[in-house]
Scaffold this motif. Structure first.
Motif, short mmCIF file in Angstrom:
data_model
loop_
_atom_site.label_atom_id
_atom_site.label_comp_id
_atom_site.label_asym_id
_atom_site.label_seq_id
_atom_site.Cartn_x
_atom_site.Cartn_y
_atom_site.Cartn_z
N ALA A 67 48.42 -19.85 38.98
CA ALA A 67 48.49 -21.27 38.61
C ALA A 67 47.20 -22.01 38.96
O ALA A 67 47.04 -23.18 38.61
N SER A 99 55.58 -18.77 40.14
CA SER A 99 55.70 -20.16 39.61
C SER A 99 54.94 -20.43 38.32
O SER A 99 54.90 -21.57 37.87
N VAL A 100 54.31 -19.41 37.72
CA VAL A 100 53.65 -19.62 36.42
C VAL A 100 54.73 -19.76 35.35
O VAL A 100 55.62 -18.92 35.26
N LYS A 101 54.64 -20.82 34.56
CA LYS A 101 55.71 -21.11 33.60
C LYS A 101 55.59 -20.28 32.32
O LYS A 101 56.55 -19.67 31.88
N ASN A 102 54.41 -20.28 31.69
CA ASN A 102 54.25 -19.46 30.49
C ASN A 102 53.57 -18.15 30.88
O ASN A 102 52.36 -17.99 30.79
N LEU A 103 54.41 -17.23 31.31
CA LEU A 103 53.91 -15.99 31.93
C LEU A 103 53.05 -15.17 30.97
O LEU A 103 51.97 -14.71 31.33
N ARG A 151 49.60 -16.95 30.23
CA ARG A 151 48.71 -16.99 31.39
C ARG A 151 48.25 -15.58 31.79
O ARG A 151 47.09 -15.39 32.20
N THR A 170 58.77 -12.57 42.24
CA THR A 170 59.92 -13.47 42.41
C THR A 170 59.94 -13.89 43.87
O THR A 170 60.14 -13.06 44.76
N ASP A 218 60.35 -10.18 34.08
CA ASP A 218 59.00 -10.75 34.06
C ASP A 218 57.94 -9.65 34.09
O ASP A 218 56.90 -9.76 33.44
#
Length: 210
Positions: free
Chosen positions: A86, A112-116, A119, A135, A149
């Motif tokens: 992030a 905590s990265v939203k658009n894994l 990114r 996680t 993920d």
């Protein structure tokens, strides 16, 4: 595939004791963020001095001024330093540049990265060594795991090695190993066991058999 032991809830003497028990079965010792907060980079220095044959990761979760923080962790003996996915691109690039100069490695933690997916692709182009799906403790408590993920980043990452962390136990390890990460990071799945040595030995056997 390598096995990394994450040490989070120990002081330096306890950390040494745990590593001594399992050193034959692990590749990397992680000095977790809580240990760095409580003990400082001295924890990295003492573990590296006590176990020079093992790689040591300093889980600093760098968010800014990565060049400086990578330099200080390196001085303490860290082989690998973590930067958050992030963080700003300039921060990650600065950390990578400093690590290259010093012969060290960067692991980017995607916590905590939203658009894994997006990114992970961006970070992969920055020359980092590892990209880790993680996680965190709070989400583990809510029943989430890293597996789905991890499959996302495994699909899109082309240059960096991939790593997975967060709640991995002996029972869930076969599924993780089958997905093919380069680095498996285990904390409580070893440190929370009565026989840490046996747990680490079984995990190493599963990982090396992959």
């Amino acid at each position: 595939m390598k096995l990394q032991l994450a040490l989070d809830l120990v002081d330096i003497p306890e950390a040494k004791k745990v590593v001594q028990e399992v050193e034959a079965y692990i590749d990397i010792v992680e000095i977790g963020t809580p240990v760095v907060i409580n003990e400082g980079l001295r924890a990295v220095k003492e573990i590296k001095e006590a176990f020079p044959h093992l790689q040591v990761l300093a889980d600093l979760k760098v968010m800014d001024a990565a060049g400086y923080e990578v330099m200080k962790a390196s001085e303490a003996g860290a082989d690998i330093v973590t930067i958050l996915g992030a963080a700003e691109d300039a921060t990650i690039r600065g950390g990578v540049e400093e690590a290259r100069k010093l012969g060290k490695k960067i692991l980017v933690d995607m916590i905590s990265v939203k658009n894994l997916e997006e990114r992970a692709k961006e970070v992969d182009e920055m020359g980092v060594d590892y990209i880790c799906v993680h996680t965190g403790y709070d989400l583990q408590a809510a029943g989430k795991n890293s597996f789905e993920d991890f499959l996302t980043i495994k699909r899109v990452v082309k240059n960096a090695k991939t790593a997975v962390a967060g709640g991995i136990k002996l029972a869930t390890l076969p599924e993780v190993v089958a997905a093919g990460p380069d680095l498996v990071i285990v904390g409580g799945g070893i440190t929370g066991e009565a026989d840490k040595r046996a747990a680490a030995a079984q995990m190493q056997q599963l990982i090396k058999g992959a």
